[in-house]
Design a protein around this motif. Structure first.
Motif, PDB file in Angstrom:
ATOM      1  N   THR A  36       0.858  -1.174   0.000  1.00 45.69           N
ATOM      2  CA  THR A  36       0.000   0.000   0.000  1.00 45.69           C
ATOM      3  C   THR A  36       0.894   1.222   0.000  1.00 45.69           C
ATOM      4  N   ASP A  37       0.350   2.351  -0.440  1.00 44.06           N
ATOM      5  CA  ASP A  37       1.150   3.562  -0.493  1.00 44.06           C
ATOM      6  C   ASP A  37       1.644   3.961   0.883  1.00 44.06           C
ATOM      7  N   ALA A  38       0.817   3.729   1.917  1.00 44.23           N
ATOM      8  CA  ALA A  38       1.169   4.176   3.270  1.00 44.23           C
ATOM      9  C   ALA A  38       2.286   3.324   3.874  1.00 44.23           C
ATOM     10  N   THR A  39       2.351   2.048   3.483  1.00 41.44           N
ATOM     11  CA  THR A  39       3.355   1.159   4.058  1.00 41.44           C
ATOM     12  C   THR A  39       4.055   0.408   2.929  1.00 41.44           C
ATOM     13  N   LYS A  40       4.646   1.134   2.011  1.00 42.89           N
ATOM     14  CA  LYS A  40       5.307   0.498   0.880  1.00 42.89           C
ATOM     15  C   LYS A  40       6.469  -0.348   1.372  1.00 42.89           C
ATOM     16  N   LYS A  41       6.447  -1.616   1.015  1.00 44.09           N
ATOM     17  CA  LYS A  41       7.498  -2.537   1.418  1.00 44.09           C
ATOM     18  C   LYS A  41       8.588  -2.540   0.350  1.00 44.09           C
ATOM     19  N   VAL A  42       9.769  -2.120   0.749  1.00 48.77           N
ATOM     20  CA  VAL A  42      10.897  -2.136  -0.178  1.00 48.77           C
ATOM     21  C   VAL A  42      11.496  -3.532  -0.250  1.00 48.77           C
ATOM     22  N   LEU A  43      11.548  -4.223   0.883  1.00 50.02           N
ATOM     23  CA  LEU A  43      12.122  -5.561   0.942  1.00 50.02           C
ATOM     24  C   LEU A  43      11.233  -6.439   1.810  1.00 50.02           C
ATOM     25  N   ARG A  44      11.019  -7.678   1.337  1.00 49.03           N
ATOM     26  CA  ARG A  44      10.255  -8.631   2.153  1.00 49.03           C
ATOM     27  C   ARG A  44      10.868 -10.016   2.016  1.00 49.03           C
ATOM     28  N   LEU A  45      11.215 -10.608   3.152  1.00 50.89           N
ATOM     29  CA  LEU A  45      11.690 -11.984   3.202  1.00 50.89           C
ATOM     30  C   LEU A  45      10.580 -12.853   3.749  1.00 50.89           C
ATOM     31  N   ASP A 103      20.881  -8.721 -13.192  1.00 51.23           N
ATOM     32  CA  ASP A 103      21.572  -7.442 -13.391  1.00 51.23           C
ATOM     33  C   ASP A 103      20.623  -6.275 -13.136  1.00 51.23           C
ATOM     34  N   LYS A 104      19.386  -6.389 -13.607  1.00 51.65           N
ATOM     35  CA  LYS A 104      18.414  -5.316 -13.395  1.00 51.65           C
ATOM     36  C   LYS A 104      18.084  -5.163 -11.914  1.00 51.65           C
ATOM     37  N   VAL A 105      17.987  -6.291 -11.210  1.00 51.70           N
ATOM     38  CA  VAL A 105      17.690  -6.232  -9.776  1.00 51.70           C
ATOM     39  C   VAL A 105      18.835  -5.565  -9.030  1.00 51.70           C
ATOM     40  N   ARG A 106      20.061  -5.965  -9.345  1.00 48.96           N
ATOM     41  CA  ARG A 106      21.221  -5.417  -8.618  1.00 48.96           C
ATOM     42  C   ARG A 106      21.373  -3.919  -8.842  1.00 48.96           C
ATOM     43  N   ARG A 107      20.897  -3.406  -9.966  1.00 51.89           N
ATOM     44  CA  ARG A 107      20.955  -1.962 -10.202  1.00 51.89           C
ATOM     45  C   ARG A 107      20.048  -1.205  -9.240  1.00 51.89           C
ATOM     46  N   ARG A 108      19.102  -1.888  -8.645  1.00 50.82           N
ATOM     47  CA  ARG A 108      18.158  -1.251  -7.715  1.00 50.82           C
ATOM     48  C   ARG A 108      18.640  -1.311  -6.271  1.00 50.82           C
ATOM     49  N   ILE A 109      19.781  -1.974  -6.049  1.00 50.84           N
ATOM     50  CA  ILE A 109      20.318  -2.159  -4.701  1.00 50.84           C
ATOM     51  C   ILE A 109      21.728  -1.587  -4.640  1.00 50.84           C
ATOM     52  N   GLU A 134      16.945   1.746  -4.459  1.00 51.51           N
ATOM     53  CA  GLU A 134      15.753   1.604  -3.620  1.00 51.51           C
ATOM     54  C   GLU A 134      16.127   1.120  -2.225  1.00 51.51           C
ATOM     55  N   LEU A 135      17.182   0.318  -2.151  1.00 56.92           N
ATOM     56  CA  LEU A 135      17.618  -0.279  -0.890  1.00 56.92           C
ATOM     57  C   LEU A 135      19.129  -0.189  -0.805  1.00 56.92           C
ATOM     58  N   LEU A 136      19.623   0.197   0.365  1.00 59.46           N
ATOM     59  CA  LEU A 136      21.061   0.253   0.612  1.00 59.46           C
ATOM     60  C   LEU A 136      21.418  -0.825   1.625  1.00 59.46           C
ATOM     61  N   LEU A 137      22.332  -1.723   1.229  1.00 60.57           N
ATOM     62  CA  LEU A 137      22.819  -2.774   2.117  1.00 60.57           C
ATOM     63  C   LEU A 137      24.184  -2.385   2.646  1.00 60.57           C
ATOM     64  N   LEU A 138      24.320  -2.335   3.957  1.00 59.71           N
ATOM     65  CA  LEU A 138      25.590  -2.013   4.600  1.00 59.71           C
ATOM     66  C   LEU A 138      26.007  -3.214   5.441  1.00 59.71           C
ATOM     67  N   ASP A 139      27.049  -3.915   4.986  1.00 58.01           N
ATOM     68  CA  ASP A 139      27.463  -5.157   5.637  1.00 58.01           C
ATOM     69  C   ASP A 139      28.727  -4.922   6.459  1.00 58.01           C
ATOM     70  N   GLU A 140      28.541  -4.653   7.748  1.00 53.85           N
ATOM     71  CA  GLU A 140      29.667  -4.453   8.676  1.00 53.85           C
ATOM     72  C   GLU A 140      30.646  -3.419   8.128  1.00 53.85           C
ATOM     73  N   VAL A 141      30.124  -2.246   7.761  1.00 50.51           N
ATOM     74  CA  VAL A 141      30.943  -1.260   7.056  1.00 50.51           C
ATOM     75  C   VAL A 141      32.026  -0.622   7.925  1.00 50.51           C
ATOM     76  N   THR A 142      31.975  -0.840   9.228  1.00 49.40           N
ATOM     77  CA  THR A 142      33.001  -0.260  10.098  1.00 49.40           C
ATOM     78  C   THR A 142      33.991  -1.298  10.624  1.00 49.40           C
ATOM     79  N   SER A 143      33.799  -2.567  10.307  1.00 46.71           N
ATOM     80  CA  SER A 143      34.605  -3.613  10.954  1.00 46.71           C
ATOM     81  C   SER A 143      36.072  -3.587  10.533  1.00 46.71           C
ATOM     82  N   ALA A 144      36.361  -3.039   9.337  1.00 46.51           N
ATOM     83  CA  ALA A 144      37.747  -2.994   8.876  1.00 46.51           C
ATOM     84  C   ALA A 144      38.447  -1.684   9.234  1.00 46.51           C
TER      85      ALA A 144
END
Length: 260
Positions: free
Chosen positions: A14-23, A92-98, A175-185
């Motif tokens: 729904t517009d009010a609760t747009k889900k960007v990611l769902r597992l 490839d198209k999906v990865r361009r959105r992440i 649409e979605l930003l994934l940050l995987d332990e960006v400070t650990s190094a």
């Protein structure tokens, strides 16, 4: 992946609760080892979710499944209305959105900061150089790195390199930003400047899934905490509910280990 998954079926939003990611009941095995055991949660637009858990709990594997670096064995992952676990989907198209930022900066040492940031935009999105550089300079200026645009990575601190890597991930307005332990190094003295940038992205309305060991930052910056334990979701709630007021003894012991 479930046999009945189809590329044309849309996840309801729904517009009010747009889900960007769902597992939805995601299972990932390596041989007989079940790393993700029926994991289900979602992320709404402009929400920041911190993925926490002890080493070996499945955090990195989950991030790789979302970025399609690992195939799930069962369940579905939706990016907006796209079932990205369907084998027919255009990866490839999906990865361009992440946008993805990993522990290591992965900057090309022979390229300037500006060329590192614009490379994917020029080669993948097929932007012309002027458009790509204009966008990149705007991003670099926002984080006070525009004066370093012509420098090479070895002239930058680790914190500066990681901020450049985040700028690179933002080039395509993901649409979605994934940050995987960006400070650990990073050296502990440099962690703060990267976390400050993540806070700024949150304030600007980014949608973020971040795996982190920075508990105080997760408490301050996340809208929601998802705690993994032995491949399952142990907790899913606000930072206050999960980190401060949890009643589960294992959860309380996990956070206490970081306070001591």
């Amino acid at each position: 992946m479930s046999d009945n998954a189809t590329a044309s079926t849309a996840a309801p939003t729904t517009d009010a609760t747009k889900k960007v990611l769902r597992l939805d009941n995601v299972v990932k095995r390596f041989g007989d080892n079940v790393v993700l055991d029926h994991v289900s949660f979602d992320i709404s637009q402009h929400e920041v979710v911190a993925l926490l858990g002890p080493s070996g709990s499945g955090k990195s594997t989950l991030m790789k499944c979302v970025n399609m670096l690992e195939r799930v064995n069962d369940g579905q992952i939706w990016l907006g209305d796209t079932d990205i676990t369907d084998p027919r989907v255009n990866q490839d198209k999906v990865r361009r959105r992440i946008g993805v930022v990993f522990q290591q900066f992965n900057l090309f040492p022979h390229m300037t900061v500006l060329n590192n940031v614009t490379l994917a935009a020029r080669k993948v999105f097929k932007w012309d150089r002027d458009k790509a550089e204009e966008k990149a300079m705007g991003l670099l200026k926002r984080i006070g790195m525009d004066q370093k645009a012509r420098e090479y990575p070895d002239r930058l601190s680790g914190g500066q390199q990681q901020r450049v890597a985040i700028c690179r991930a933002l080039m395509g307005d993901p649409e979605l930003l994934l940050l995987d332990e960006v400070t650990s190094a990073l050296d502990p003295m440099l962690v703060g400047e990267v976390l400050e940038m993540v806070s700024e992205l949150k304030d600007q309305g980014a949608t973020i899934l971040m795996a982190t060991h920075e508990m105080s930052f997760a408490h301050r910056a996340a809208d929601r905490i998802v705690l993994l334990r032995r491949g399952k979701i142990a907790e899913n709630g606000t930072p206050a509910d999960v980190m401060d007021n949890a009643t589960d003894p294992e959860t309380r012991a996990f956070f206490h280990s970081y306070d001591s």
